[in-house]
Scaffold this active site. Structure first.
Site, mmCIF file in Angstrom:
data_model
loop_
_atom_site.group_PDB
_atom_site.id
_atom_site.type_symbol
_atom_site.label_atom_id
_atom_site.label_comp_id
_atom_site.label_asym_id
_atom_site.label_seq_id
_atom_site.Cartn_x
_atom_site.Cartn_y
_atom_site.Cartn_z
ATOM 1 N N ASP A 1 0.833 -1.209 0.000
ATOM 2 C CA ASP A 1 0.000 0.000 0.000
ATOM 3 C C ASP A 1 0.867 1.260 0.000
ATOM 4 O OD1 ASP A 1 -2.371 1.406 -0.013
ATOM 5 O OD2 ASP A 1 -2.727 1.211 2.147
ATOM 6 N N GLY A 2 0.308 2.335 -0.541
ATOM 7 C CA GLY A 2 0.954 3.648 -0.434
ATOM 8 C C GLY A 2 1.623 4.150 -1.697
ATOM 9 N N GLY B 1 0.224 5.641 -4.210
ATOM 10 C CA GLY B 1 -0.330 6.953 -4.541
ATOM 11 C C GLY B 1 0.240 8.030 -3.638
ATOM 12 N N GLU C 1 -12.188 -4.507 -4.586
ATOM 13 C CA GLU C 1 -12.709 -3.150 -4.362
ATOM 14 C C GLU C 1 -11.952 -2.096 -5.173
ATOM 15 O OE1 GLU C 1 -12.157 -5.359 -1.764
ATOM 16 O OE2 GLU C 1 -14.296 -5.814 -1.731
ATOM 17 N N ASN C 2 -10.781 -2.459 -5.713
ATOM 18 C CA ASN C 2 -10.021 -1.471 -6.495
ATOM 19 C C ASN C 2 -10.694 -1.121 -7.827
ATOM 20 O OD1 ASN C 2 -6.790 -2.725 -5.356
ATOM 21 N ND2 ASN C 2 -7.938 -0.949 -4.610
ATOM 22 N N SER D 1 -8.366 -4.805 4.704
ATOM 23 C CA SER D 1 -8.957 -4.462 3.399
ATOM 24 C C SER D 1 -9.317 -5.705 2.576
ATOM 25 C CB SER D 1 -8.012 -3.544 2.597
ATOM 26 O OG SER D 1 -7.736 -2.364 3.295
ATOM 27 N N GLU E 1 0.614 -13.110 12.420
ATOM 28 C CA GLU E 1 1.107 -11.912 13.096
ATOM 29 C C GLU E 1 1.000 -10.753 12.103
ATOM 30 O OE1 GLU E 1 1.938 -11.597 16.244
ATOM 31 O OE2 GLU E 1 1.618 -13.735 16.611
HETATM 32 C C1 IPE Z 1 -5.386 -2.745 -0.439
HETATM 33 O O1 IPE Z 1 -5.050 -1.405 -0.561
HETATM 34 C C2 IPE Z 1 -5.340 -3.400 -1.782
HETATM 35 C C3 IPE Z 1 -4.011 -3.595 -2.358
HETATM 36 C C4 IPE Z 1 -2.876 -3.286 -1.785
HETATM 37 C C5 IPE Z 1 -3.987 -4.208 -3.668
HETATM 38 P P1 IPE Z 1 -6.160 -0.255 -0.760
HETATM 39 O O2 IPE Z 1 -5.408 1.010 -0.869
HETATM 40 O O3 IPE Z 1 -7.060 -0.615 -1.871
HETATM 41 O O4 IPE Z 1 -6.976 -0.351 0.602
HETATM 42 P P2 IPE Z 1 -7.899 0.725 1.346
HETATM 43 O O5 IPE Z 1 -8.893 1.220 0.340
HETATM 44 O O6 IPE Z 1 -7.001 1.823 1.814
HETATM 45 O O7 IPE Z 1 -8.504 -0.011 2.501
HETATM 46 C C1 IPE Z 2 -1.252 0.344 -3.503
HETATM 47 O O1 IPE Z 2 -1.116 1.718 -3.466
HETATM 48 C C2 IPE Z 2 -1.571 -0.186 -4.867
HETATM 49 C C3 IPE Z 2 -2.939 -0.706 -5.017
HETATM 50 C C4 IPE Z 2 -3.886 -0.662 -4.118
HETATM 51 C C5 IPE Z 2 -3.281 -1.297 -6.295
HETATM 52 P P1 IPE Z 2 -2.366 2.697 -3.474
HETATM 53 O O2 IPE Z 2 -2.719 3.000 -4.882
HETATM 54 O O3 IPE Z 2 -3.466 2.184 -2.640
HETATM 55 O O4 IPE Z 2 -1.723 3.986 -2.801
HETATM 56 P P2 IPE Z 2 -2.414 4.955 -1.739
HETATM 57 O O5 IPE Z 2 -2.959 4.098 -0.635
HETATM 58 O O6 IPE Z 2 -3.475 5.689 -2.462
HETATM 59 O O7 IPE Z 2 -1.303 5.826 -1.278
HETATM 60 MG MG MG Z 3 -4.023 2.380 -0.710
#
Ligand code: IPE
Ligand code: IPE
Ligand code: MG
Length: 253
Positions: free
Chosen positions: A26-27, A29, A73-74, A202, A213
């Site tokens: 995650d992260g 973006g 959900e993406n 998620s 863990e």
């Molecule tokens: C979880 O991250 C899904 C993946 C890493 C593929 P999200 O960014 O989609 O999760 P939420 O929306 O913050 O819970």
């Molecule tokens: C993880 O990064 C990639 C996917 C969920 C596909 P994000 O796209 O969720 O990045 P943030 O959470 O918006 O920073």
């Molecule tokens: Mg994210």
């Protein structure tokens, strides 16, 4: 570039690595936004982090690495971002499959194939087929994956067996449900890591995470590397897993 397991870095005891590590990557973006870059650049750099981490996991002796690449959900994201993510998956498989195979990595895919473009389904199938005999490490790619859907699919298949008179409802135990999930032969994750500071699952591996863990790290995924993985594993090794029993000290006294 190689994914092959090299000798463990100094100070790392290979035997201390959890057998199955799962990562919520995650992260991407936020990493990009912090640098004034488009989100897609964060995703592109996220793939580079993935390459590093697959290699590091192999070096540390991790037997199974599961990565959350795209959640059910993406689909709620803008079409252009979904297109970017699918394009990166295509490129990752096209560019890296031969290296993964050469280095003995077995690729498995969990999640829904329905609704994916035929060429993506083809690439995922090709990756699984080519690498099915490899034994150094298993890379489980959770793509178009959601735990609730996975459990619902298992329930549907079991209900159908009952409806067809092939199964007694009383025969359905937790083990049975586990055998009807997407990768029944893969043991539950010992350690689940989520990057970027969020502290939630998620919809990731909710059944399998019963006794995992959980380690949450503040680092955005594109900055995650072998050292960060070692740090998360060190935190895992400080935990005491009790599985509902008593602490070791208490039990011994
Ligand atoms: C979880 O991250 C899904 C993946 C890493 C593929 P999200 O960014 O989609 O999760 P939420 O929306 O913050 O819970
Ligand atoms: C993880 O990064 C990639 C996917 C969920 C596909 P994000 O796209 O969720 O990045 P943030 O959470 O918006 O920073
Ligand atoms: Mg994210």
């Amino acid at each position: 570039m190689s994914y092959a397991a090299a000798p463990a870095p100094n100070g790392t005891d290979r035997t201390n690595a959890p057998s199955h590590v799962a990562i919520i990557m995650d992260g991407n973006g936020r990493w990009a936004a912090a640098r004034g870059l488009p989100r897609t650049e964060g995703h592109r750099r996220g793939v580079e982090a993935l390459r590093r981490v697959v290699r590091a996991a192999g070096e540390l002796g991790v037997r199974t690495l599961t990565i959350f690449s795209f959640s059910s959900e993406n689909w709620s994201r803008p079409a252009s971002e979904i297109g970017d993510l699918f394009g990166l998956l295509r490129r990752f498989i096209r560019n890296d499959l031969a290296t993964l195979h050469r280095d003995g990595v077995r690729v498995r895919v969990i999640g829904e194939r329905d609704g994916l473009a035929p060429d993506i389904c083809g690439l995922l199938g090709e990756a699984e087929e080519l690498t099915r005999g490899n034994t150094k490490m298993t890379l489980v790619v959770a793509f178009n994956y959601g735990s609730r859907q996975e459990i619902a699919n298992a329930a549907q298949r079991l209900a159908q067996e009952v409806a067809d008179g092939k199964r007694d409802p009383a025969s359905i135990t937790p083990d049975t449900i586990g055998r009807y999930l997407d990768a029944p032969d893969i043991p539950d994750p010992d350690l689940i890591i989520r990057t970027s500071g969020e502290q939630r699952l998620s919809n990731f591996l909710m059944w399998q995470a019963a006794y995992s863990e959980l380690v949450f790290v503040p680092i955005h995924w594109p900055d995650f590397d072998g050292a960060a993985l070692e740090g998360a594993i060190a935190e895992y090794n400080r935990r005491e897993r009790r599985f509902g029993g008593l602490a070791t000290k208490t039990a011994a006294s």
